[in-house]
Write an enzyme that holds these catalytic residues in place. Sequence first.
Site, PDB file in Angstrom:
ATOM      1  N   GLY A  34     133.893  63.064  91.894  1.00  0.00           N
ATOM      2  CA  GLY A  34     134.089  64.496  92.072  1.00  0.00           C
ATOM      3  C   GLY A  34     135.494  64.917  92.432  1.00  0.00           C
ATOM      4  O   GLY A  34     135.752  66.108  92.650  1.00  0.00           O
ATOM      5  N   THR A  59     131.318  66.462  87.135  1.00  0.00           N
ATOM      6  CA  THR A  59     131.923  67.572  87.874  1.00  0.00           C
ATOM      7  C   THR A  59     132.834  68.432  87.013  1.00  0.00           C
ATOM      8  O   THR A  59     132.772  69.666  87.077  1.00  0.00           O
ATOM      9  CB  THR A  59     132.718  67.033  89.078  1.00  0.00           C
ATOM     10  OG1 THR A  59     131.848  66.261  89.899  1.00  0.00           O
ATOM     11  CG2 THR A  59     133.302  68.168  89.898  1.00  0.00           C
ATOM     12  N   LYS A 115     121.546  53.077  85.898  1.00  0.00           N
ATOM     13  CA  LYS A 115     122.888  53.133  86.463  1.00  0.00           C
ATOM     14  C   LYS A 115     122.765  52.742  87.930  1.00  0.00           C
ATOM     15  O   LYS A 115     122.129  53.438  88.722  1.00  0.00           O
ATOM     16  CB  LYS A 115     123.506  54.519  86.341  1.00  0.00           C
ATOM     17  CG  LYS A 115     124.924  54.555  86.897  1.00  0.00           C
ATOM     18  CD  LYS A 115     125.489  55.958  86.944  1.00  0.00           C
ATOM     19  CE  LYS A 115     126.879  55.905  87.599  1.00  0.00           C
ATOM     20  NZ  LYS A 115     127.415  57.264  87.874  1.00  0.00           N
TER      21      LYS A 115
END
Length: 228
Positions: free
Chosen positions: A131, A180, A70
Amino acid sequence: MEDALLASGSELVTVALKRVDLQNENDDILKHLAHPQFNLLPNTSGVRTAKEAVFAAQLAREALETNWLKLEIHPDPKYLLPDPIETLAAAEELVKLGFIVLPYINADPVLCKRLEHVGVAAVMPLGSPIGSNNGLQTKAMLSIIIAQSNIPVIVDAGIGSPSHAAEALEMGADAVLVNTAIAVSQNPVLMGKAFKLAVVAGRMAYEAKMAVKTSLAAASSPLTAFLD
């Protein structure tokens, strides 16, 4: 973390290279990911340039024995928004080095096509900042990306609830990346299961071809036939 991942049904788990103790064979994070259904997706979180990303990727491949990566390059510590120029440069180099690259990017349809052309395995446009739990704030751009992409589209960042995940899959996204929303919930295991069900429901709805939206009312039952 381990129980929540198992409950979610995830088969791909991303972990930042800087979080892994490469000198410790019994690294605490890796120990909890040692399940046959989990495949590791190391990420380059924390790097600020293409050069740093390539170096981190090479370390990850050597340490974790995987070509999957990633790609994250976000030099701005306040909003953690990805750098499109450095990301494209790094992706092109990493593909040439044999990596299976999944880049985290802004929801930019033009950039997604450029990345597709250099050979990335998927694109990972954000729904909203990392987040933030704000959901699909980039929905209009995501729709364009999904419509014109010839590779998988994974909505990454900002997914704050199972309904956000279901919405992304209903649009035609191939997957979502969630952290999150599960990690900070009061019951991460139950939340992981909720996301699993949401993803399945969203994909099923997409495949079933949902009804077209209209600004007018449309009767779902005949209004006069029973009078005949």
